[in-house]
Design a protein around this motif. Structure first.
Motif, mmCIF file in Angstrom:
data_model
loop_
_atom_site.group_PDB
_atom_site.id
_atom_site.type_symbol
_atom_site.label_atom_id
_atom_site.label_comp_id
_atom_site.label_asym_id
_atom_site.label_seq_id
_atom_site.Cartn_x
_atom_site.Cartn_y
_atom_site.Cartn_z
ATOM 1 N N VAL A 178 0.848 -1.194 0.000
ATOM 2 C CA VAL A 178 0.000 0.000 0.000
ATOM 3 C C VAL A 178 0.886 1.247 0.000
ATOM 4 O O VAL A 178 2.024 1.211 0.467
ATOM 5 C CB VAL A 178 -0.933 0.042 1.233
ATOM 6 N N LEU A 179 0.346 2.334 -0.548
ATOM 7 C CA LEU A 179 1.017 3.636 -0.491
ATOM 8 C C LEU A 179 0.310 4.461 0.581
ATOM 9 O O LEU A 179 -0.918 4.590 0.562
ATOM 10 C CB LEU A 179 0.944 4.349 -1.840
ATOM 11 N N ILE A 180 1.102 4.987 1.520
ATOM 12 C CA ILE A 180 0.537 5.749 2.640
ATOM 13 C C ILE A 180 0.988 7.200 2.556
ATOM 14 O O ILE A 180 2.181 7.481 2.356
ATOM 15 C CB ILE A 180 1.021 5.160 3.991
ATOM 16 N N LYS A 181 0.039 8.119 2.702
ATOM 17 C CA LYS A 181 0.410 9.530 2.874
ATOM 18 C C LYS A 181 0.766 9.681 4.344
ATOM 19 O O LYS A 181 -0.068 9.474 5.223
ATOM 20 C CB LYS A 181 -0.746 10.455 2.506
ATOM 21 N N VAL A 210 5.270 4.564 10.621
ATOM 22 C CA VAL A 210 4.500 5.709 10.148
ATOM 23 C C VAL A 210 3.018 5.546 10.467
ATOM 24 O O VAL A 210 2.523 4.440 10.646
ATOM 25 C CB VAL A 210 4.668 5.976 8.627
ATOM 26 N N ALA A 211 2.357 6.692 10.554
ATOM 27 C CA ALA A 211 0.901 6.697 10.656
ATOM 28 C C ALA A 211 0.405 7.692 9.621
ATOM 29 O O ALA A 211 1.036 8.717 9.382
ATOM 30 C CB ALA A 211 0.452 7.114 12.050
ATOM 31 N N GLY A 212 -0.692 7.347 8.990
ATOM 32 C CA GLY A 212 -1.213 8.217 7.947
ATOM 33 C C GLY A 212 -2.451 7.631 7.311
ATOM 34 O O GLY A 212 -3.182 6.866 7.937
ATOM 35 N N VAL A 213 -2.644 7.991 6.046
ATOM 36 C CA VAL A 213 -3.866 7.602 5.333
ATOM 37 C C VAL A 213 -3.479 6.864 4.056
ATOM 38 O O VAL A 213 -2.544 7.267 3.356
ATOM 39 C CB VAL A 213 -4.692 8.870 4.995
ATOM 40 N N ILE A 214 -4.177 5.783 3.770
ATOM 41 C CA ILE A 214 -3.916 5.026 2.535
ATOM 42 C C ILE A 214 -4.216 5.921 1.330
ATOM 43 O O ILE A 214 -5.305 6.475 1.192
ATOM 44 C CB ILE A 214 -4.808 3.759 2.459
ATOM 45 N N GLU A 215 -3.194 6.031 0.464
ATOM 46 C CA GLU A 215 -3.316 6.861 -0.741
ATOM 47 C C GLU A 215 -3.612 5.987 -1.956
ATOM 48 O O GLU A 215 -4.251 6.416 -2.902
ATOM 49 C CB GLU A 215 -1.987 7.619 -0.920
ATOM 50 N N GLY A 216 -3.120 4.753 -1.903
ATOM 51 C CA GLY A 216 -3.346 3.837 -3.023
ATOM 52 C C GLY A 216 -2.966 2.422 -2.618
ATOM 53 O O GLY A 216 -2.226 2.236 -1.650
ATOM 54 N N VAL A 217 -3.489 1.437 -3.330
ATOM 55 C CA VAL A 217 -3.170 0.041 -3.000
ATOM 56 C C VAL A 217 -2.694 -0.701 -4.249
ATOM 57 O O VAL A 217 -3.109 -0.393 -5.365
ATOM 58 C CB VAL A 217 -4.402 -0.704 -2.401
ATOM 59 N N GLY A 218 -1.803 -1.672 -4.022
ATOM 60 C CA GLY A 218 -1.323 -2.505 -5.115
ATOM 61 C C GLY A 218 -2.294 -3.653 -5.373
ATOM 62 O O GLY A 218 -3.342 -3.758 -4.720
ATOM 63 N N LYS A 277 -8.380 0.312 1.824
ATOM 64 C CA LYS A 277 -8.761 1.089 0.643
ATOM 65 C C LYS A 277 -8.313 2.531 0.852
ATOM 66 O O LYS A 277 -7.994 2.935 1.970
ATOM 67 C CB LYS A 277 -10.268 1.013 0.412
ATOM 68 N N LYS A 278 -8.303 3.301 -0.240
ATOM 69 C CA LYS A 278 -7.903 4.710 -0.168
ATOM 70 C C LYS A 278 -8.714 5.425 0.912
ATOM 71 O O LYS A 278 -9.923 5.240 1.005
ATOM 72 C CB LYS A 278 -8.140 5.365 -1.537
ATOM 73 N N GLY A 279 -8.016 6.206 1.719
ATOM 74 C CA GLY A 279 -8.702 6.974 2.759
ATOM 75 C C GLY A 279 -8.670 6.336 4.144
ATOM 76 O O GLY A 279 -8.981 7.003 5.133
ATOM 77 N N ASP A 280 -8.291 5.059 4.250
ATOM 78 C CA ASP A 280 -8.229 4.394 5.559
ATOM 79 C C ASP A 280 -7.092 4.961 6.407
ATOM 80 O O ASP A 280 -5.987 5.200 5.914
ATOM 81 C CB ASP A 280 -7.986 2.882 5.395
ATOM 82 N N ARG A 281 -7.371 5.154 7.696
ATOM 83 C CA ARG A 281 -6.321 5.548 8.659
ATOM 84 C C ARG A 281 -5.553 4.304 9.091
ATOM 85 O O ARG A 281 -6.163 3.308 9.485
ATOM 86 C CB ARG A 281 -6.955 6.175 9.909
ATOM 87 N N VAL A 282 -4.219 4.370 9.036
ATOM 88 C CA VAL A 282 -3.404 3.181 9.340
ATOM 89 C C VAL A 282 -2.127 3.568 10.094
ATOM 90 O O VAL A 282 -1.744 4.737 10.129
ATOM 91 C CB VAL A 282 -2.983 2.435 8.050
ATOM 92 N N ALA A 310 9.423 10.670 5.201
ATOM 93 C CA ALA A 310 9.042 11.140 3.863
ATOM 94 C C ALA A 310 7.562 11.510 3.872
ATOM 95 O O ALA A 310 6.842 11.212 4.819
ATOM 96 C CB ALA A 310 9.299 10.033 2.836
ATOM 97 N N GLU A 311 7.126 12.147 2.785
ATOM 98 C CA GLU A 311 5.706 12.529 2.698
ATOM 99 C C GLU A 311 4.819 11.355 2.304
ATOM 100 O O GLU A 311 3.627 11.344 2.608
ATOM 101 C CB GLU A 311 5.550 13.692 1.711
ATOM 102 N N TYR A 312 5.416 10.368 1.616
ATOM 103 C CA TYR A 312 4.682 9.145 1.249
ATOM 104 C C TYR A 312 5.586 7.954 1.513
ATOM 105 O O TYR A 312 6.810 8.065 1.398
ATOM 106 C CB TYR A 312 4.292 9.152 -0.239
ATOM 107 N N ALA A 313 4.990 6.830 1.848
ATOM 108 C CA ALA A 313 5.778 5.609 2.063
ATOM 109 C C ALA A 313 5.002 4.396 1.577
ATOM 110 O O ALA A 313 3.767 4.351 1.684
ATOM 111 C CB ALA A 313 6.118 5.452 3.544
ATOM 112 N N VAL A 314 5.746 3.433 1.042
ATOM 113 C CA VAL A 314 5.140 2.163 0.637
ATOM 114 C C VAL A 314 5.446 1.131 1.716
ATOM 115 O O VAL A 314 6.556 1.083 2.257
ATOM 116 C CB VAL A 314 5.713 1.709 -0.732
ATOM 117 N N ALA A 315 4.441 0.313 2.047
ATOM 118 C CA ALA A 315 4.632 -0.741 3.047
ATOM 119 C C ALA A 315 3.936 -2.016 2.590
ATOM 120 O O ALA A 315 2.945 -1.964 1.845
ATOM 121 C CB ALA A 315 4.064 -0.298 4.395
ATOM 122 N N ALA A 316 4.484 -3.152 3.036
ATOM 123 C CA ALA A 316 3.824 -4.436 2.781
ATOM 124 C C ALA A 316 2.542 -4.480 3.595
ATOM 125 O O ALA A 316 2.518 -4.050 4.751
ATOM 126 C CB ALA A 316 4.743 -5.586 3.177
#
Length: 330
Positions: free
Chosen positions: A39-42, A74-82, A89-94, A105-111
């Motif tokens: 997933v891509l996280i903002k 990191v904590a943030g909001v899902i920006e996109g999913v692989g 899904k986009k918009g989820d708090r994680v 960073a401003e965005y991060a990818v995580a498994a």
């Protein structure tokens, strides 16, 4: 692809190993793409952990390939999913316990296996203070320390991120909790977060005070954040069959192994990086249950913008006493 992936972001990069000054904030790093099961996280907040300073210096067992971006919590909001991602899904708090691309960073990818839903009970700064501290505390106490309700635990350096996490978890699980801190304020934080008793480890006779408090029994478990200073005295504070869990260390120390023989005590190193997927799952379950139950409440300490990342790395090693979890705010 999403609009965001065409853009660039600000991210901290390490181009060579060394002191805090090797941390460079770069303005035009490509935003990573989430691949399958990623997933891509903002990023709204990222925790700063002491281990990140050791890795950056190049003296740690794990050396990432250069250049890299530090940071895992990191904590943030899902920006996109692989592909194949159904849990989010986009918009989820994680919040995460690890990133692939780096968290400063401003965005991060995580498994997706290292990403968890962030309860509305916690803000993003608190979300960034969960990962390594709480998972490490749980692993040290239960997976490695075999702690049981009714036993006593001494948390050495209890006012930092892992320390507070350990106090909260130990108290909730029925242990008798003692904590040390280096300031009056730190001791109060420790007492408010689950410790039955706090000691100032800057006082010359604090070891005697702990001995006096625990009487002949000694303590069953010591969670040790600075073993290069405390390990030799730790061995004298233990009960019969007592165990020291080495969570943090900044150099060598001389001990007398006879001190372990007289009590059949043990010294065990703790590394979250060696946890199996099954163990990580167990940590996650305990942590999410604690948030739900309301006793797991991360305490956020110093906050820094990404521009001040060098200062953050200087402060986490040299500050006069921790008071909660240090976080970066992109």
């Amino acid at each position: 692809a999403m609009a965001a992936t065409r853009g660039a972001m600000r991210a901290v990069r390490v181009l060579e190993f060394g002191g805090p000054e090797v941390l460079r904030l770069q303005p035009n790093v490509s935003i990573p793409d989430p691949k399958e099961n990623q997933v891509l996280i903002k990023v709204h907040a990222c925790g700063v952990n002491p281990v990140e300073t050791y890795i950056r210096s190049g003296t740690y067992a794990r050396k990432p390939a250069l250049p890299y971006t530090p940071g895992s919590d990191v904590a943030g909001v899902i920006e996109g999913v692989g592909e194949h991602v159904t849990a989010f899904k986009k918009g989820d708090r994680v919040f995460t316990i690890g990133t692939i691309s780096g968290g400063y960073a401003e965005y991060a990818v995580a498994a997706v296996s290292k990403v968890f839903p962030l309860s509305d009970k916690l803000d993003f700064r608190q979300g960034a203070a969960i990962g390594i501290p709480y998972f490490t505390a749980y692993r040290a106490l239960f997976q490695k320390g075999r702690a049981k309700a009714g036993e006593s635990v001494l948390v050495h350096g209890a006012s930092g991120g892992v320390g507070i996490a350990t106090c909260q978890i130990a108290r909730a699980c029925g242990l008798k909790v003692l904590g040390t801190a280096g300031t009056e304020e730190g001791m109060n934080v420790v007492l408010r977060n689950g410790a039955h008793q706090a000691f100032n480890h800057r006082e010359a006779n604090y070891i005697d005070k702990i001995k006096e408090y625990t009487g002949m029994e000694g303590v069953d478990i010591i969670i040790e954040m600075l073993s290069n200073i405390n390990l030799a005295t730790d061995l004298q504070l233990l009960s019969c069959g007592g165990r020291v869990m080495v969570v943090g260390c900044r150099g060598p120390i001389e001990i007398n192994p006879r001190d372990t023989m007289s009590k059949e005590s043990s010294i065990t190193g703790v590394s979250l990086f060696l946890a199996t997927e099954e163990e990580m799952h167990e940590c996650a379950t305990a942590v999410l249950d604690g948030i739900e139950a309301g006793w797991l409440k991360p305490i956020v300490g110093s906050e820094y913008p990404l521009e001040k990342v060098v200062k953050a790395h200087e402060d986490i090693v040299h500050s006069s006493g921790a008071r909660g979890k240090m976080v970066l705010l992109p």
